[in-house]
Design an enzyme around this catalytic site. Sequence first.
Site: not given
Ligand SMILES: *Cc1c(COP(=O)(O)O)cnc(C)c1O
Length: 444
Positions: A263, A234, A142
């Site tokens: 985050k 990521d 994701y």
């Molecule tokens: C949460 C998440 C995203 C998206 O981040 P947002 O701040 O919700 O747009 C992208 N990559 C990973 C791995 C995530 O856990």
Amino acid sequence: MNLESSRDLYDRALSVLPGGVNSPVRASYPYPAFIERGDGAHVIDADGNRYIDYVAGYGPVLLGHSLPDRVIAAIQSQVSDGPMYGAPTEVEVELAEFITRHVPSIEMVRFVNSGTEATTAAVRLARGYTGRDKVVIMQGGYHGAQESTLIEGDQHEAAPSSPGVPAEFAANTIPVPFNDEGAVEAVFEDHGSEIAAVLTEPLLGNQGIVMPQPGYHETLRELTREHGALLIFDEVMTGFRVGGLGCAQSHFGIEPDLTTLAKVIGGGFPIGAIGGRTEIMESLTPAGDVFEAGTFSGHPVTMTAGLETLRYAAEENVYEHLSDLGEQLRSGLVDIVADQAPAYTVTGIDSMFKVIFTRDGPAQTGACSAGCRQDPDCPHSQACPKNAGDVNAAATDRWERVFYHQMREQGVLLTPNQFESEFLTAAHTAEDIEETLEAYKAVL
Ligand SMILES: *Cc1c(COP(=O)(O)O)cnc(C)c1O
């Protein structure tokens, strides 16, 4: 358990917010707990029910819901001085210095406002820097709500996973199964000179927590290097949560070319960041010509909250405490699962955990002490999910329709489906863990 106020609020919300929420995962069946306030590791909902909270904002909440006084004081002081100016401030330099000091692969940082923005900019940067269009992603990975990664399928046939994403995006995105070295090797054999980047989470954190098998990241690192493509980690979820201040890349011993963060580094406020080598990062405007911009980027309140949170974590040994709590929780869960539901799998690392309702028990008994890590010496390792398909094949309905609600009845708030990770915060205590384990014992 009285949930009337949450139900009434959800009823009102459904009239004015699509699906009653502002991010789809929050709409748990039949209706979510509306949270009134946090207190340490706990949250209290609109009906006064108190829960031990393992949602932790879906990752950002590192220190718990009651911030340390010095963090609150710094945030309040910035708010008093005016929330933002549209001009550079010292605090954004300090946060960038903090990050570059602790993460060896990151020499420069560009701050943005969400994880989605970070991965979107990272993909554009990789394409702009390499002059190539294709990106390789992992099935079940994701990267936020962005066009280039809302793509499903496999290396032979890819398609948008959401209406509204033009099919043209799927022509430039190649999904492969996580942990499958042969698949990604074949993709590079066919398209090596067209691939701008491989974009992957260091561990799949939005798909039940799937750990990489030994050697997988090394293969990605070698293939990208050999073919002139970038490796993008990521670390929006794992950054400054797994592997401590060095992030998951330090835990796995891999240096990606680019890293996305979000985050945790915002200390509970909206943030995102792209980091990497100077040579690549200076392709971004205004140093280079790959366009990237944002009115709120480097927001002083967010920068302050992030910086003070990370400083506190570094000075107060927060990561050691979190790893100890994680070990306590996961090894307790391993014992309970072995006893009551031997087919299930406990997974996670540091302050992340999940019990996956896998259907096939281990070939041999004997669990690995703190959950599945793809350690070939652990008798449970064969049953440990290797990719998105393995998690999809687990008992996801039982998890979501029955188990989640029973845990909530017991006063433990988990993420509402089998796919989202759960998180410990520095505010959780050994007693919280014991109470949580009792709840699992009662419910599993
Ligand atoms: C949460 C998440 C995203 C998206 O981040 P947002 O701040 O919700 O747009 C992208 N990559 C990973 C791995 C995530 O856990």
